[in-house]
Enzyme design. Structure first.
Site, short mmCIF file in Angstrom:
data_model
loop_
_atom_site.label_atom_id
_atom_site.label_comp_id
_atom_site.label_asym_id
_atom_site.label_seq_id
_atom_site.Cartn_x
_atom_site.Cartn_y
_atom_site.Cartn_z
N LYS A 72 2.55 -8.53 2.28
CA LYS A 72 1.85 -7.59 3.17
C LYS A 72 1.04 -8.28 4.28
CE LYS A 72 1.46 -4.02 -0.37
NZ LYS A 72 0.60 -3.06 -1.06
N ASN A 93 2.34 -2.76 5.31
CA ASN A 93 3.33 -2.51 4.25
C ASN A 93 4.47 -1.62 4.72
OD1 ASN A 93 2.05 -0.05 4.37
ND2 ASN A 93 2.13 0.27 2.17
N ASP A 108 -0.69 2.31 2.61
CA ASP A 108 -1.35 2.30 1.29
C ASP A 108 -2.55 3.26 1.26
OD1 ASP A 108 0.11 0.59 -0.35
OD2 ASP A 108 -0.92 -1.20 0.36
N ALA A 132 -11.13 -5.17 -5.28
CA ALA A 132 -11.27 -5.60 -3.89
C ALA A 132 -10.04 -6.36 -3.43
CB ALA A 132 -12.53 -6.45 -3.73
N GLY A 133 -8.88 -5.97 -3.97
CA GLY A 133 -7.62 -6.56 -3.54
C GLY A 133 -7.06 -5.77 -2.37
N GLY A 134 -5.75 -5.93 -2.13
CA GLY A 134 -5.12 -5.29 -0.98
C GLY A 134 -5.21 -3.77 -1.01
P1 NDP Z 1 -4.39 -7.32 -5.85
O1 NDP Z 1 -3.80 -8.38 -6.72
O2 NDP Z 1 -4.55 -7.56 -4.41
O3 NDP Z 1 -5.84 -6.91 -6.45
C1 NDP Z 1 -6.07 -6.76 -7.83
C2 NDP Z 1 -7.50 -6.31 -8.07
O4 NDP Z 1 -7.66 -6.05 -9.46
C3 NDP Z 1 -8.55 -7.34 -7.68
O5 NDP Z 1 -9.69 -6.69 -7.21
C4 NDP Z 1 -8.84 -8.03 -9.02
O6 NDP Z 1 -10.13 -8.61 -9.10
C5 NDP Z 1 -8.76 -6.83 -9.95
N1 NDP Z 1 -8.52 -7.24 -11.33
C6 NDP Z 1 -7.32 -7.60 -11.87
N2 NDP Z 1 -7.48 -7.88 -13.17
C7 NDP Z 1 -8.80 -7.70 -13.45
C8 NDP Z 1 -9.60 -7.82 -14.62
N3 NDP Z 1 -9.06 -8.19 -15.77
N4 NDP Z 1 -10.92 -7.53 -14.55
C9 NDP Z 1 -11.48 -7.15 -13.38
N5 NDP Z 1 -10.78 -7.01 -12.23
C10 NDP Z 1 -9.46 -7.28 -12.26
O7 NDP Z 1 -3.47 -6.03 -6.12
P2 NDP Z 1 -3.33 -4.72 -5.19
O8 NDP Z 1 -4.64 -4.43 -4.57
O9 NDP Z 1 -2.16 -4.84 -4.32
O10 NDP Z 1 -2.98 -3.61 -6.28
C11 NDP Z 1 -3.97 -3.09 -7.15
C12 NDP Z 1 -3.39 -1.92 -7.92
O11 NDP Z 1 -3.05 -0.86 -7.03
C13 NDP Z 1 -2.10 -2.27 -8.68
O12 NDP Z 1 -2.17 -1.72 -9.95
C14 NDP Z 1 -1.00 -1.61 -7.89
O13 NDP Z 1 0.06 -1.17 -8.71
C15 NDP Z 1 -1.73 -0.41 -7.30
N6 NDP Z 1 -1.12 0.08 -6.05
C16 NDP Z 1 -0.63 1.35 -6.07
C17 NDP Z 1 -0.01 1.86 -4.96
C18 NDP Z 1 0.52 3.27 -5.02
O14 NDP Z 1 1.17 3.70 -4.07
N7 NDP Z 1 0.24 4.01 -6.07
C19 NDP Z 1 0.13 1.08 -3.72
C20 NDP Z 1 -0.46 -0.24 -3.80
C21 NDP Z 1 -1.04 -0.72 -4.96
P3 NDP Z 1 -10.43 -10.09 -8.53
O15 NDP Z 1 -10.40 -9.98 -7.04
O16 NDP Z 1 -11.78 -10.40 -9.05
O17 NDP Z 1 -9.35 -10.97 -9.06
#
Ligand code: NDP
Length: 285
Positions: A72, A93, A108, A132-134
């Site tokens: 992305k 995306n 998104d 705080a991911g994508g």
């Molecule tokens: P990223 O990898 O960019 O971000 C993941 C996030 O989850 C980060 O903030 C990470 O924290 C946090 N995280 C993961 N594991 C843990 C844990 N054990 N404890 C605390 N925090 C955790 O992923 P995306 O942002 O791309 O995706 C996030 C979710 O959104 C996914 O489940 C994805 O399937 C969903 N999604 C759904 C869409 C839809 O159309 N329904 C579209 C896009 C995404 P840290 O930064 O601290 O690592």
């Protein structure tokens, strides 16, 4: 009269791994329903091959493609134009090909917003975004642009939450702050909307983000971005406390609708897409 045009319009998705992405099923069902001779090809594209894949789409005159993880951000280097919200989010995306030019968008957050608007307008609302991911970044930007009053971004890595909070304050009228997620978190009183945009619970039916369930109040809307399983443990717990819940399939369907409009210049009907995903995941819309 026999149809003598054997050329299909091409669209698709580049990601890795791509095998568990159900978008292809939803889009091809929609194309069939709309009577459009188009294909959506779900392509396994590793980071080393992204540039070649983009050039391939151009060479084969695709009209557009989605980019999912991990492309992305990287795909932005190959585009001619990027829509304003995608620039703010810093990720693309959905790419449209118009007159040989590649135009990037981010659906998104827009997909989430369209799904949310079926139950509430985020304007003037107090929001908590978990993660705080994508996805969190895209959702936070769109909620901010839609007029949310306040936003608390909660993340394990505090710096990432701070970056989003800074971005929201700089680009929207929303009051945003960041909170580190070191322990079980309490949702503050007065919050209207809680969004899980972490990957906690993805593919795991009984895993819950560390929040105090007793802090979920009946009047809250609790949304989960996770599409699979659609009814996450968080949503089941929220529902049992009387909250309004939104699952990640709505976000997926609305992203498909927005992408289709960008590519084909017309609105598709949602029910066939909802039904296709509902059948795949065994849920009713
Ligand atoms: P990223 O990898 O960019 O971000 C993941 C996030 O989850 C980060 O903030 C990470 O924290 C946090 N995280 C993961 N594991 C843990 C844990 N054990 N404890 C605390 N925090 C955790 O992923 P995306 O942002 O791309 O995706 C996030 C979710 O959104 C996914 O489940 C994805 O399937 C969903 N999604 C759904 C869409 C839809 O159309 N329904 C579209 C896009 C995404 P840290 O930064 O601290 O690592």
């Amino acid at each position: 009269m026999t149809n003598r045009n054997f050329r299909s319009t091409l669209t698709g998705s580049f990601s890795s791994p791509c095998a568990d992405n159900p978008t292809v099923a939803m889009m091809e069902a929609a194309y069939m329903h709309e009577g459009i001779d188009a294909r959506y090809i779900n392509c396994e594209v590793t980071p080393d091959n992204l540039e070649a894949a983009v050039n391939g789409a151009l060479a084969m005159e695709w009209i557009g493609f989605n980019c999912s993880l991990p492309h992305k951000v990287a795909v932005m280097a190959y585009l001619d134009e990027i829509a304003e919200a995608a620039k703010i989010i810093g990720a693309v995306n959905c790419v449209s090909v118009r007159d040989g030019r590649l135009i990037g968008d981010n659906t998104d957050g827009k997909g989430f917003l369209a799904s949310l608007k079926k139950v509430a307008d985020p304007a003037e609302k107090n929001v908590v975004v978990l993660g705080a991911g994508g996805a969190a970044r895209a959702i936070a930007v769109e909620l901010g642009l839609a007029g949310a009053k306040s936003m608390m971004i909660v993340n394990r890595k505090l710096e990432k939450a701070q970056n989003i909070a800074d971005l929201i304050r700089e680009t929207t009228i929303c009051q945003a702050n960041a909170v580190g997620w070191t322990d079980t978190i309490r949702i503050p009183e007065g919050v209207d909307i809680v969004v899980n945009a972490t990957s906690i619970g993805l593919g795991e039916r009984d895993v819950l983000p560390p929040i105090e369930l007793s802090s979920l109040a009946e009047k809250m809307i609790v949304a989960d971005a996770i599409p699979n399983p659609p009814m996450t443990k968080l949503l089941r717990e929220a529902e049992s406390r009387g909250c309004t819940t939104l699952n990640g399939l709505g976000m997926l369907v609305n992203q498909g609708l927005i992408g289709a409009e960008l590519w084909f210049g017309r609105k598709f009907s949602a029910p066939v897409m909802e039904q296709t995903l509902g059948n795949i995941f065994g849920v009713n819309y």
